[in-house]
Design a protein around this motif. Structure first.
Motif, PDB file in Angstrom:
ATOM      1  N   GLU A   1      21.771  34.613  41.605  1.00 12.90           N
ATOM      2  CA  GLU A   1      22.991  33.889  41.983  1.00 12.90           C
ATOM      3  C   GLU A   1      23.651  33.264  40.757  1.00 12.90           C
ATOM      4  O   GLU A   1      24.875  33.277  40.620  1.00 12.90           O
ATOM      5  N   GLU A   2      22.829  32.729  39.861  1.00  9.72           N
ATOM      6  CA  GLU A   2      23.347  32.115  38.642  1.00  9.72           C
ATOM      7  C   GLU A   2      24.089  33.142  37.778  1.00  9.72           C
ATOM      8  O   GLU A   2      25.130  32.836  37.196  1.00  9.72           O
ATOM      9  N   LEU A   3      23.551  34.369  37.723  1.00  9.48           N
ATOM     10  CA  LEU A   3      24.167  35.420  36.918  1.00  9.48           C
ATOM     11  C   LEU A   3      25.446  35.952  37.556  1.00  9.48           C
ATOM     12  O   LEU A   3      26.417  36.282  36.864  1.00  9.48           O
ATOM     13  N   LEU A   4      25.468  36.035  38.877  1.00  7.63           N
ATOM     14  CA  LEU A   4      26.567  36.689  39.570  1.00  7.63           C
ATOM     15  C   LEU A   4      27.689  35.754  40.005  1.00  7.63           C
ATOM     16  O   LEU A   4      28.796  36.221  40.288  1.00  7.63           O
ATOM     17  N   ILE A   5      27.432  34.468  40.039  1.00 12.88           N
ATOM     18  CA  ILE A   5      28.427  33.550  40.583  1.00 12.88           C
ATOM     19  C   ILE A   5      29.725  33.561  39.776  1.00 12.88           C
ATOM     20  O   ILE A   5      30.821  33.377  40.316  1.00 12.88           O
ATOM     21  N   VAL A   6      29.588  33.790  38.478  1.00  9.83           N
ATOM     22  CA  VAL A   6      30.776  33.825  37.623  1.00  9.83           C
ATOM     23  C   VAL A   6      31.711  34.963  38.031  1.00  9.83           C
ATOM     24  O   VAL A   6      32.927  34.869  37.859  1.00  9.83           O
ATOM     25  N   PHE A   7      31.129  36.018  38.598  1.00  8.32           N
ATOM     26  CA  PHE A   7      31.932  37.194  38.927  1.00  8.32           C
ATOM     27  C   PHE A   7      32.188  37.326  40.421  1.00  8.32           C
ATOM     28  O   PHE A   7      32.790  38.301  40.866  1.00  8.32           O
ATOM     29  N   THR A   8      31.738  36.370  41.190  1.00  8.94           N
ATOM     30  CA  THR A   8      31.943  36.429  42.633  1.00  8.94           C
ATOM     31  C   THR A   8      32.696  35.223  43.180  1.00  8.94           C
ATOM     32  O   THR A   8      33.053  35.206  44.354  1.00  8.94           O
ATOM     33  N   THR A   9      32.909  34.228  42.327  1.00  6.77           N
ATOM     34  CA  THR A   9      33.620  33.011  42.762  1.00  6.77           C
ATOM     35  C   THR A   9      34.911  32.857  41.974  1.00  6.77           C
ATOM     36  O   THR A   9      34.902  32.798  40.748  1.00  6.77           O
ATOM     37  N   ALA A  10      36.028  32.788  42.689  1.00  7.80           N
ATOM     38  CA  ALA A  10      37.329  32.711  42.030  1.00  7.80           C
ATOM     39  C   ALA A  10      37.575  31.309  41.478  1.00  7.80           C
ATOM     40  O   ALA A  10      37.201  30.301  42.087  1.00  7.80           O
ATOM     41  N   GLU A  11      38.173  31.255  40.312  1.00  6.72           N
ATOM     42  CA  GLU A  11      38.628  29.979  39.752  1.00  6.72           C
ATOM     43  C   GLU A  11      39.906  29.558  40.474  1.00  6.72           C
ATOM     44  O   GLU A  11      40.506  30.336  41.220  1.00  6.72           O
ATOM     45  N   ASP A  12      40.325  28.316  40.247  1.00  9.88           N
ATOM     46  CA  ASP A  12      41.518  27.812  40.925  1.00  9.88           C
ATOM     47  C   ASP A  12      42.753  28.668  40.629  1.00  9.88           C
ATOM     48  O   ASP A  12      43.627  28.825  41.472  1.00  9.88           O
ATOM     49  N   TRP A  13      42.795  29.202  39.407  1.00  6.35           N
ATOM     50  CA  TRP A  13      43.984  29.944  38.996  1.00  6.35           C
ATOM     51  C   TRP A  13      43.887  31.435  39.302  1.00  6.35           C
ATOM     52  O   TRP A  13      44.840  32.187  39.076  1.00  6.35           O
ATOM     53  N   GLU A  14      42.752  31.881  39.835  1.00  6.83           N
ATOM     54  CA  GLU A  14      42.542  33.313  40.027  1.00  6.83           C
ATOM     55  C   GLU A  14      42.921  33.778  41.426  1.00  6.83           C
ATOM     56  O   GLU A  14      42.668  33.094  42.420  1.00  6.83           O
ATOM     57  N   SER A  15      43.480  34.963  41.464  1.00  9.67           N
ATOM     58  CA  SER A  15      43.729  35.630  42.737  1.00  9.67           C
ATOM     59  C   SER A  15      42.528  36.524  43.048  1.00  9.67           C
ATOM     60  O   SER A  15      41.723  36.806  42.161  1.00  9.67           O
ATOM     61  N   PRO A  16      42.398  36.991  44.283  1.00 10.66           N
ATOM     62  CA  PRO A  16      41.311  37.926  44.606  1.00 10.66           C
ATOM     63  C   PRO A  16      41.356  39.181  43.729  1.00 10.66           C
ATOM     64  O   PRO A  16      40.315  39.722  43.349  1.00 10.66           O
ATOM     65  N   GLU A  17      42.578  39.630  43.401  1.00 12.00           N
ATOM     66  CA  GLU A  17      42.713  40.814  42.555  1.00 12.00           C
ATOM     67  C   GLU A  17      42.182  40.555  41.157  1.00 12.00           C
ATOM     68  O   GLU A  17      41.508  41.404  40.558  1.00 12.00           O
ATOM     69  N   ALA A  18      42.482  39.351  40.616  1.00 12.65           N
ATOM     70  CA  ALA A  18      42.007  39.003  39.279  1.00 12.65           C
ATOM     71  C   ALA A  18      40.485  38.898  39.253  1.00 12.65           C
ATOM     72  O   ALA A  18      39.837  39.299  38.283  1.00 12.65           O
TER      73      ALA A  18
END
Length: 278
Positions: free
Chosen positions: A107-124
């Motif tokens: 989860e620690e490794l993948l969360i960066v690539f599975t959780t959107a930042e405030d400025w990110e769209s699902p596409e980004a």
């Protein structure tokens, strides 16, 4: 270097990865039993899904690292294809083992690539995850010296390297002709004389007939010591495909060129070379 790369507090370098691979034989390694008869349906589905994600990136990157055509044109015993399949199994079973035995670390490794930042769209977010996968597969291929291996395999082909049963496999056809020495040394003066009757009279060559083995008609009458011996592998594929009625755009796509202009230039040079050798 740590025996477990996951213990590092940073991303390992290619050389560190390469050293780790040298110390541990990963040529046929897996983290789990991949005997499908012993695996339950969910595990099979997960394994195939992960392998599919990795395989898609591997095939895409392989064209930039030395594989001449789409991987489907090559046989399972081709070292480059065997390397891909082995690494797919290794990576997929490794991910499954990580998810099952170290879920918090996963989860620690993948969360960066599975959780959107405030400025990110699902596409980004999807693009970021796709880039992560591409970078991971690229690093693995570099670790395995893919480009160097591809160069050696290309320069030293074997019968088992190609999928000979695949329709219109021009690379396999070209290898078969060279391997079986079916190119006779009959000198010709022009392209119009590449097909003759029993009396030696020239017959018009109809290359649009899909039922005719055009390659056999032409290649058997070109001299090995002159024209064919001077062609690159791509040149032979271009000539074969043109004789088979393929468009320049189709040839460009088959060879991985960005557009058909490169094919046009090669065809012109092939004509000039033929006139020089005939």
């Amino acid at each position: 270097m740590s025996k477990n790369l996951l213990d590092l507090d940073r991303v390992p370098t290619i050389e560190e990865l390469r050293e780790f691979f040298r110390e541990n034989d990963f040529s046929t390694a897996t983290y789990r039993d991949v005997d499908y008869d012993k695996m339950d349906a969910p595990d099979v589905e997960s394994l195939e899904y992960i392998k599919g994600l990795m395989g898609e990136k591997w095939n895409e990157l392989s064209r930039d690292m030395g594989l001449k055509s789409d991987p489907s044109y090559y046989g399972k015993d081709n070292p480059l294809i065997a390397m891909r399949d082995s690494m797919e199994n290794l990576a997929a079973t490794g991910v499954m083992k990580l998810l099952e035995e170290m879920p918090e670390r996963a989860e620690e490794l993948l969360i960066v690539f599975t959780t959107a930042e405030d400025w990110e769209s699902p596409e980004a977010l999807a693009v970021r995850a796709d880039n992560m996968l591409s970078n991971a597969v690229s690093a693995l291929m570099q670790t395995m010296n893919y480009e160097e291996v591809a160069k050696v395999i290309t320069e030293n082909p074997a019968y088992e390297d190609f999928a000979h049963g695949k329709p219109n496999n021009f690379r396999a056809k070209d290898f078969d002709r060279k391997w079986n020495h079916t190119r006779a040394s009959i000198k010709v003066d022009s392209l119009d004389e590449l097909q003759t009757n029993d009396d030696g009279e020239a017959i018009e060559l109809n290359i649009s007939d899909a039922n005719a083995d055009v390659f056999e008609q032409v290649s058997s009458k070109l001299t090995e010591e002159t024209f064919w011996s001077k062609l690159t592998e791509d040149d032979r594929i271009i000539l074969l495909m043109r004789m088979d009625g393929k468009t320049q755009q189709e040839i460009a796509e088959h060879l991985g060129y960005k557009n058909h202009s490169a094919v046009t230039k090669r065809i012109k040079k092939l004509k000039d070379l033929f006139l020089e050798c005939a």
